[in-house]
Motif scaffolding. Sequence first.
Motif, PDB file in Angstrom:
ATOM      1  N   HIS A 172       0.754  -1.220   0.155  1.00 33.05           N
ATOM      2  CA  HIS A 172       0.063  -0.019  -0.113  1.00 33.05           C
ATOM      3  C   HIS A 172       0.910   1.252   0.127  1.00 33.05           C
ATOM      4  CE1 HIS A 172      -3.078  -2.786   1.292  1.00 33.05           C
ATOM      5  NE2 HIS A 172      -3.924  -2.211   0.484  1.00 33.05           N
ATOM      6  N   TYR A 214      -7.516   4.410   9.016  1.00 25.50           N
ATOM      7  CA  TYR A 214      -6.911   5.282   7.856  1.00 25.50           C
ATOM      8  C   TYR A 214      -6.663   6.688   8.212  1.00 25.50           C
ATOM      9  CZ  TYR A 214      -6.613   7.865   3.457  1.00 25.50           C
ATOM     10  OH  TYR A 214      -6.153   8.909   2.466  1.00 25.50           O
ATOM     11  N   ARG A 217      -3.306   8.603   9.125  1.00 26.29           N
ATOM     12  CA  ARG A 217      -2.821   9.817   8.295  1.00 26.29           C
ATOM     13  C   ARG A 217      -2.394  10.904   9.201  1.00 26.29           C
ATOM     14  NH1 ARG A 217      -5.162  14.341   7.308  1.00 26.29           N
ATOM     15  NH2 ARG A 217      -4.726  15.598   5.498  1.00 26.29           N
ATOM     16  N   GLU A 238      -5.518  -0.627   5.913  1.00 30.17           N
ATOM     17  CA  GLU A 238      -5.819   0.854   6.424  1.00 30.17           C
ATOM     18  C   GLU A 238      -5.043   1.700   6.658  1.00 30.17           C
ATOM     19  OE1 GLU A 238      -9.765   2.610   8.522  1.00 30.17           O
ATOM     20  OE2 GLU A 238     -10.011   0.331   8.095  1.00 30.17           O
ATOM     21  N   GLU A 255      -2.629   2.508   3.968  1.00 27.35           N
ATOM     22  CA  GLU A 255      -2.864   3.442   3.217  1.00 27.35           C
ATOM     23  C   GLU A 255      -2.944   5.025   3.865  1.00 27.35           C
ATOM     24  OE1 GLU A 255      -6.612   2.265   1.563  1.00 27.35           O
ATOM     25  OE2 GLU A 255      -5.731   0.599   0.684  1.00 27.35           O
ATOM     26  N   GLY A 256      -3.243   5.050   5.003  1.00 30.44           N
ATOM     27  CA  GLY A 256      -3.582   6.407   5.700  1.00 30.44           C
ATOM     28  C   GLY A 256      -1.884   6.861   5.984  1.00 30.44           C
TER      29      GLY A 256
END
Lengths: 329, 329
Positions: A19, A65, A69, A107, A110-111
């Motif tokens: 990812h 996520y 982030r 998740e 990806e974050g």
Amino acid sequence: MVDTEALGEYEIIRIIRKHLTLMPDMPVPFGDDVSAVQLLGDGMVVLKTDMLVAATDIPKGMSLYHAARKAIVMNISDFASKGVMPTAAVVALGLPKTLANRKAIAEIAEGLNAGAREYGAYIIGGDTNETSDLIISVSLFGTAHHTVTLRSGAKAGDIAAVTGLFGKTSAGLRLLQGNCNASPKDRELLADAVLCPNARLREGLALRDLISSSMDSSDGLAWSLHELARASKVGFLIDRLPVAPEVHEFAQTNGLDNVDLVFYGGEEYELVLTVKPEKWTEAEAAVKAVGGCLIPIGKATYDREIFLEMNGLKRVIEPRGWEHFKSPA
Amino acid sequence: MVDTEALGEYEIIRIIRKHLTLMPDMPVPFGDDVSAVQLLGDGMVVLKTDMLVAATDIPKGMSLYHAARKAIVMNISDFASKGVMPTAAVVALGLPKTLANRKAIAEIAEGLNAGAREYGAYIIGGDTNETSDLIISVSLFGTAHHTVTLRSGAKAGDIAAVTGLFGKTSAGLRLLQGNCNASPKDRELLADAVLCPNARLREGLALRDLISSSMDSSDGLAWSLHELARASKVGFLIDRLPVAPEVHEFAQTNGLDNVDLVFYGGEEYELVLTVKPEKWTEAEAAVKAVGGCLIPIGKATYDREIFLEMNGLKRVIEPRGWEHFKSPA
């Protein structure tokens, strides 16, 4: 090494890597013992580490996520405050057994990747461990071929300024916890300030060399002013409340104090800084040129206390910081 | 921010700083938003992050000082395996409320500082948080003006070698947990291998440019051989068991298998590497010159499996890693 029945450490790393956007021309491939970045010329290596701990840093309603982030964004924000472009991050993950599954890890990865890429940085390595609570410990790295803006450069007479309006995360957090009311439109905007914070990197880079001191406001505006004051041996007289219009409305609807929401919030990633009066026009234009705004809120003083003076009323701004998600009310 | 009745975050940082050796000529003072190191010339920035989690990484009998020191040493060991000199570290601390006291924090800071200074590095910044379990997340940084030794460079025919004898931490851990017997002298030596591990930095730096692949053995000798094999697309035939004499004795006394103690231990920080036959004499001399030793244990093979062959008996070395402090028996 994560010792879990659900997924092994190597499978976890494989999912994460899938990812991530790979940095071009990495001198050491992902998955070797260390990570590396090619350097050109003299300069300064800049480092920052900041740990996101689920129990205190992830509010109700925040997805994995957005938590991942945010773990990146809070480090980027410190770089922004120093005017330094981030290059790459390494991430040490502490995963509880309940999250050692494909969906949760994807998740998180990806974050992390989204947070880094939004600001031009890459995730270049990391470490995975088993912990009781989710922990995302990010170390961000960049190089600077210029001086960085310190907390300690403010002088009496400098203009105090911020890169945006305050109070949205305080209000948004109360909304997420179901304690307060707001219109659907305001609710979305205020919750979004908590769930999807943005670092003021463009502003910080544009202001490099134009400001006398700077830090971010992750522990709240009051705390940032006290820190700049302590490091620079000045005080502040604040004569303009940088309150977001939605926060003004929110305070009225819910019988709360504007000033509390603006000064004693936190997890806000505006820059709090000082500018010499003769540099103001240039600084304001530089921020405008990158699509941001610079809002004057008062000035640095010889008197080493911090006051808010508005409508003839003067009140002390206390050195209270962010009180986490435990006791936001 | 640590939200504790015991000590505030700023007091905690003050105590930590008091116990650290400050790096000379820091371009950004300790306590600003980021940390920085001056660079000279082109090169490569090398980064490593590794998290120590008390529940899985701190065995019975290990003090906070030694736990903190180990958190640094395990990162230094990865630099050693790549032949890179470490410069500085940033540390994200997760402190449970029970450890937010002056004595505990001073002990942790002293351990961090000792670990860094032993290898010439400095602690230049960090972050403090409240967590349920003690977590020490270290990110180490250095620069390299040469190529780093990867895991992927071994070729069939290369000599497999290690920088020391194995099995001491497996044995020491069993002793610390009170499950086994040893003479007082051996007991001290074996426990010490667990409590006060050393990274092979001198050896790693001396071997730079002389070896074809390398990694450390923090997840156990078997795991390292499997990793080198996977990354280099080779296998290994091991024909010499690098067992410490005390471990040999310990295995006999306690009815344990030598081979298990040597291959499937962990938290050992020897380097596991490969050398081209024509470079062996030079590599051996280079390690000797810095007071170390290079022990040949077999060779890399086209056949991609990993065997131990001794006294005419051949057994498969499994890709089993370090099983943490939970299930050492």
